[in-house]
Design a protein around this motif. Structure first.
Motif, PDB file in Angstrom:
ATOM      1  N   SER A   1      15.874  -8.759   7.243  1.00 40.18           N
ATOM      2  CA  SER A   1      14.607  -8.563   8.231  1.00 40.18           C
ATOM      3  C   SER A   1      14.710  -7.635   9.198  1.00 40.18           C
ATOM      4  O   SER A   1      13.867  -7.084   9.889  1.00 40.18           O
ATOM      5  CB  SER A   1      14.278  -9.893   8.720  1.00 40.18           C
ATOM      6  N   GLY A   2      15.921  -7.359   9.666  1.00 42.70           N
ATOM      7  CA  GLY A   2      16.111  -6.188  10.378  1.00 42.70           C
ATOM      8  C   GLY A   2      15.676  -4.932   9.916  1.00 42.70           C
ATOM      9  O   GLY A   2      15.266  -4.044  10.928  1.00 42.70           O
ATOM     10  N   ASP A   3      15.434  -4.720   8.890  1.00 40.18           N
ATOM     11  CA  ASP A   3      15.224  -3.418   8.105  1.00 40.18           C
ATOM     12  C   ASP A   3      13.582  -3.449   8.388  1.00 40.18           C
ATOM     13  O   ASP A   3      13.051  -2.449   8.703  1.00 40.18           O
ATOM     14  CB  ASP A   3      15.493  -3.205   7.107  1.00 40.18           C
ATOM     15  N   TYR A   4      12.982  -4.384   7.764  1.00 40.05           N
ATOM     16  CA  TYR A   4      11.571  -4.424   7.757  1.00 40.05           C
ATOM     17  C   TYR A   4      10.931  -5.531   7.857  1.00 40.05           C
ATOM     18  O   TYR A   4      11.634  -6.764   7.604  1.00 40.05           O
ATOM     19  CB  TYR A   4      10.761  -3.932   6.323  1.00 40.05           C
ATOM     20  N   LEU A   5       9.610  -5.773   8.625  1.00 37.98           N
ATOM     21  CA  LEU A   5       9.308  -7.140   9.017  1.00 37.98           C
ATOM     22  C   LEU A   5       7.853  -7.106   8.111  1.00 37.98           C
ATOM     23  O   LEU A   5       7.165  -6.343   8.260  1.00 37.98           O
ATOM     24  CB  LEU A   5       8.808  -7.146  10.439  1.00 37.98           C
ATOM     25  N   LEU A   6       7.576  -8.324   7.373  1.00 37.45           N
ATOM     26  CA  LEU A   6       6.498  -8.393   6.572  1.00 37.45           C
ATOM     27  C   LEU A   6       5.581  -9.508   7.115  1.00 37.45           C
ATOM     28  O   LEU A   6       5.723 -10.436   7.500  1.00 37.45           O
ATOM     29  CB  LEU A   6       7.186  -8.743   5.154  1.00 37.45           C
ATOM     30  N   LEU A   7       4.227  -8.955   6.662  1.00 37.66           N
ATOM     31  CA  LEU A   7       3.116  -9.930   7.169  1.00 37.66           C
ATOM     32  C   LEU A   7       2.075  -9.830   5.823  1.00 37.66           C
ATOM     33  O   LEU A   7       1.944  -8.900   5.258  1.00 37.66           O
ATOM     34  CB  LEU A   7       2.239  -9.596   8.257  1.00 37.66           C
ATOM     35  N   GLN A   8       1.813 -11.032   5.290  1.00 32.41           N
ATOM     36  CA  GLN A   8       0.862 -11.166   4.468  1.00 32.41           C
ATOM     37  C   GLN A   8      -0.038 -12.318   4.561  1.00 32.41           C
ATOM     38  O   GLN A   8      -0.080 -13.320   5.126  1.00 32.41           O
ATOM     39  CB  GLN A   8       1.534 -11.148   2.921  1.00 32.41           C
ATOM     40  N   GLY A   9      -1.591 -11.962   4.177  1.00 26.52           N
ATOM     41  CA  GLY A   9      -2.512 -13.325   4.053  1.00 26.52           C
ATOM     42  C   GLY A   9      -2.057 -14.229   3.002  1.00 26.52           C
ATOM     43  O   GLY A   9      -1.204 -14.123   2.436  1.00 26.52           O
ATOM     44  N   MET A  10      -3.143 -15.050   2.953  1.00 20.96           N
ATOM     45  CA  MET A  10      -3.016 -16.019   1.709  1.00 20.96           C
ATOM     46  C   MET A  10      -1.925 -16.763   1.995  1.00 20.96           C
ATOM     47  O   MET A  10      -1.798 -17.353   3.261  1.00 20.96           O
ATOM     48  CB  MET A  10      -3.091 -15.286   0.389  1.00 20.96           C
ATOM     49  N   ALA A  11      -1.106 -17.284   1.107  1.00 24.10           N
ATOM     50  CA  ALA A  11       0.307 -17.888   1.574  1.00 24.10           C
ATOM     51  C   ALA A  11       1.353 -17.006   1.566  1.00 24.10           C
ATOM     52  O   ALA A  11       2.502 -17.302   1.157  1.00 24.10           O
ATOM     53  CB  ALA A  11       0.577 -18.978   0.521  1.00 24.10           C
ATOM     54  N   GLY A  12       1.394 -15.805   1.942  1.00 22.76           N
ATOM     55  CA  GLY A  12       2.306 -14.876   2.168  1.00 22.76           C
ATOM     56  C   GLY A  12       2.967 -15.029   3.507  1.00 22.76           C
ATOM     57  O   GLY A  12       2.851 -16.018   4.170  1.00 22.76           O
ATOM     58  N   PRO A  13       4.037 -14.111   3.576  1.00 23.39           N
ATOM     59  CA  PRO A  13       5.174 -14.521   4.829  1.00 23.39           C
ATOM     60  C   PRO A  13       4.531 -14.171   6.137  1.00 23.39           C
ATOM     61  O   PRO A  13       3.425 -13.470   6.383  1.00 23.39           O
ATOM     62  CB  PRO A  13       6.266 -13.592   4.446  1.00 23.39           C
ATOM     63  N   ASN A  14       5.158 -14.863   7.207  1.00 21.01           N
ATOM     64  CA  ASN A  14       4.880 -14.618   8.543  1.00 21.01           C
ATOM     65  C   ASN A  14       6.187 -14.140   9.253  1.00 21.01           C
ATOM     66  O   ASN A  14       7.029 -14.299   8.692  1.00 21.01           O
ATOM     67  CB  ASN A  14       4.687 -16.053   9.345  1.00 21.01           C
ATOM     68  N   ILE A  15       5.921 -13.784  10.389  1.00 19.60           N
ATOM     69  CA  ILE A  15       7.231 -13.271  11.063  1.00 19.60           C
ATOM     70  C   ILE A  15       7.443 -14.283  12.071  1.00 19.60           C
ATOM     71  O   ILE A  15       6.832 -14.513  12.909  1.00 19.60           O
ATOM     72  CB  ILE A  15       6.965 -11.870  11.773  1.00 19.60           C
TER      73      ILE A  15
END
Length: 466
Positions: free
Chosen positions: A309-323
């Protein structure tokens, strides 16, 4: 008059003095950064992790439901295959009492487009199918995105089409006075699916709802609602678009055919054409079933790991990841001081190549919220909360860009929440999530905490209270 003015001035200064001498939940945003005693820091270290989400709340009986729902199956090269299936139960509010001898001409499902939430390339071919449910939706008051209602094996309708979310729908109705003429009606953009294979038992049920047979004391709507479990719409083709369909507009007018299922019929020896509507308004149960292939995709290796996660932070709608963010040394920074937060902003830098991608555009608004053990990214008490009605301390997060450097950033106002953390009201964890996550299909990739120049930054303007 003079006494009134003096009293008013004294009251103003008393209120201002009281406001400046206690740490309110609103923070002290009235202070400018250059005001006396206002200090600034942006050097606090942050830890972050991309936290996967198993499910999100999509329906809660008694709460305002979402106006629009997602349907489709897309294949994102970075996030994998994402799919959403719609379930809903129309309600009959005005079934005619003379259907015993009715001859049904057609049954059509009508749904509006929710243009703002369409995602991807809407010029790509779509294929959708409609099924009847064998499990009653009305028996479930709280529905998560992992709930898939049982359905029949044979579809009652299907359509292959290229979406037209910005094209007016034209309806032609035979003129009763002249059989060779048609009346023309224009409606907002709609998706219309003929249910030609509608189970004969439903048509039989409709035609049997006749007060001359059942008696005038029988509630026809109650009989219908108890006999119909609901319907589902699912994608049968992987495409480049996730559609957002509007179920909210339940009332039909001369210029707007409300969402729902329409039964068109005529009576023997009668040239008049009739129709009635099964509505999908705000009291109609509705939900979505999400599936995701993110764990097997490029993004999957960055989930649930403080290292990657130190490389990239990901967000996605629906049931995707949170930060999930934490500020490990916040209490040490505060020490024994009494601090009032004037303004706190958390800034993210979007991965540039992701922002320029034509097909999968980034999330337009993100928000920060405190954690909840059971509902991490849900609005459990108000599902349909819109950006304009969000509490100010969850506001911000709109995507902006620098016209010179072409760097895309998003900032979130965390003044309220940071003050609560400092005061010991909340723990040191903050979740970053898309606004109205359940009805958003977009995703974003941000630079992580190990990037020396583009890592997330928390900027705090504060005052040390005496």
């Amino acid at each position: 008059m003079k006494n009134i003015v003096v009293a008013g001035i004294i009251s103003f200064f008393l209120i201002a003095f009281a406001s400046c001498n206690k740490s309110s939940e609103l923070g002290l945003n009235i202070f400018a950064t250059d005001q006396i005693n206002a200090l600034f820091t942006d050097t606090l270290s942050l830890s972050a992790i991309n936290e996967s989400t198993d499910s999100v709340l999509v329906y809660n009986y008694g709460s305002t439901p979402f106006d629009s729902l997602l349907v489709g199956r897309i294949n994102d090269s970075l996030f994998g295959i994402q799919e959403s299936q719609i379930f809903f139960k129309p309600l009959s509010l005005s079934i005619p009492s003379n259907l015993g001898s009715a001859i049904f001409d057609s049954v059509v499902m009508v749904l509006g487009y929710s243009v703002a939430n369409n995602y991807g390339d809407t010029t790509d071919l779509q294929k959708l199918e409609v099924y009847r449910l064998t499990e009653d939706m009305a028996q479930t008051n709280v529905i998560y995105s992992t709930k898939k209602f049982a359905q029949e094996s044979t579809p009652i309708g299907s359509i292959s089409f290229i979406p037209s979310p910005n094209t007016t729908t034209v309806k032609y109705t035979p003129d009763t006075a002249a059989i060779t003429k048609f009346d023309t009606t224009y409606f907002p953009p709609q998706l219309r699916i003929r249910l030609d294979q509608l189970n004969p038992s439903l048509l039989h049920l409709l035609s049997s709802l006749d007060t001359s047979i059942l008696g005038t004391n029988v509630n026809l709507d109650t009989i219908f609602d108890s006999a119909v479990n609901g319907f589902t719409i699912c994608a049968k083709r992987t495409s480049k678009c996730m559609l957002s369909l509007n179920l909210s507009n339940s009332s039909s007018t001369a210029t707007n055919a409300g969402a729902g299922i329409y039964a068109f019929y005529h009576l023997p020896r009668d040239t008049t054409h009739h129709a009635f509507q099964l509505q999908t308004g705000s009291i109609s149960p509705r939900s979505m079933y999400f599936t995701s292939g993110i764990k097997k995709s490029f993004a999957g290796k960055y989930l649930n790991s403080t290292t990657t996660s130190g490389d990239y932070l990901l967000l996605q709608g629906m049931a995707g990841p949170n930060i999930k963010f934490e500020i490990p040394n916040l209490k040490a920074w505060k020490g024994d001081q009494k601090i009032a937060i004037n303004k706190a902003e958390l800034e993210f830098t979007l991965k540039t190549t992701d922002a320029q991608a034509y097909l999968w555009s980034p999330i337009q608004q993100i928000i920060g919220r405190k954690p909840n053990a059971s509902l991490i990214a849900d609005y459990s008490d108000n599902l349909g909360l819109s950006p304009s009605t969000l509490p100010y301390y969850y506001s911000g997060g709109y995507l902006t860009s620098d016209s010179v450097t072409n760097v895309f950033k998003q900032k979130i106002n965390l003044t309220h929440e940071l003050q609560r953390i400092l005061d010991g009201v909340d723990g040191p964890t903050i979740y970053i999530t898309p606004n109205q996550k359940q009805v958003v299909a977009a995703r974003s990739i941000f630079y992580g905490t190990r990037d020396p120049k583009r890592k997330p930054k928390l900027s705090i303007t504060y005052t040390v209270l005496k």
